[in-house]
Design a protein around this motif. Structure first.
Motif, short mmCIF file in Angstrom:
data_model
loop_
_atom_site.label_atom_id
_atom_site.label_comp_id
_atom_site.label_asym_id
_atom_site.label_seq_id
_atom_site.Cartn_x
_atom_site.Cartn_y
_atom_site.Cartn_z
N ARG A 43 3.45 4.24 -7.57
CA ARG A 43 3.53 3.97 -6.12
C ARG A 43 2.01 3.90 -5.70
O ARG A 43 1.55 3.24 -4.93
CB ARG A 43 3.99 5.17 -5.54
N GLU A 44 0.84 4.76 -6.40
CA GLU A 44 -0.33 4.91 -6.36
C GLU A 44 -1.01 3.52 -6.36
O GLU A 44 -1.87 2.78 -5.80
CB GLU A 44 -1.00 6.02 -6.95
N ILE A 45 -0.79 3.05 -7.68
CA ILE A 45 -1.09 1.61 -7.97
C ILE A 45 -0.60 0.52 -7.07
O ILE A 45 -1.54 -0.16 -6.64
CB ILE A 45 -0.78 1.28 -9.54
N ARG A 46 0.52 0.51 -6.93
CA ARG A 46 1.06 -0.41 -6.09
C ARG A 46 0.69 -0.52 -4.51
O ARG A 46 0.01 -1.44 -4.00
CB ARG A 46 2.67 -0.22 -5.92
N ARG A 47 0.16 0.68 -3.72
CA ARG A 47 -0.34 0.70 -2.64
C ARG A 47 -1.93 0.48 -2.53
O ARG A 47 -2.16 -0.10 -1.67
CB ARG A 47 -0.15 2.30 -2.01
N ASN A 48 -2.37 0.73 -3.68
CA ASN A 48 -3.91 0.56 -3.34
C ASN A 48 -4.40 -0.50 -4.34
O ASN A 48 -5.72 -0.45 -4.45
CB ASN A 48 -4.52 1.94 -3.83
#
Length: 103
Positions: A43-48
């Motif tokens: 999620r962190e990679i996808r969001r940012n």
């Protein structure tokens, strides 16, 4: 699997994600290093991730902005307001009145 109980990622975690993601490591490999849940990392990679890639400082700033965003009140009462509302309802019922909210 995940021993860590922290909810949010720290800047150091994000920097580690940036380094490992920049090397082309998979989410599973990053999870093993950070000892975090796979959904948190993906999620962190996808969001940012932007066209320039994943940047830890930018991701950290964006996360702080999301946390600081004011939330709308959804009709919740303070304990004093709730108590006052219950007392008024009790008084109305004792008098035989119909209690209809005015809001």
């Amino acid at each position: 699997m995940c021993v860590t109980t922290r909810r949010s990622l720290r800047l150091a975690d994000r920097e580690e994600i940036a380094i490992l993601h920049g090397r082309g490591e998979t989410v599973r490999e990053i999870v093993r290093v950070l000892d975090r849940d796979p959904s948190v990392v993906s999620r962190e990679i996808r969001r940012n991730t932007r066209t320039s890639g994943y940047r830890a400082t930018t991701a950290d700033q964006r996360a702080r902005q999301r946390r600081a965003r004011p939330r709308a009140c959804l009709g919740f009462y303070t304990p004093q307001e709730k108590l006052q509302q219950l007392l008024l309802e009790d008084e109305g019922q004792a008098k035989g009145e119909s209690v209809v909210p005015t809001n």
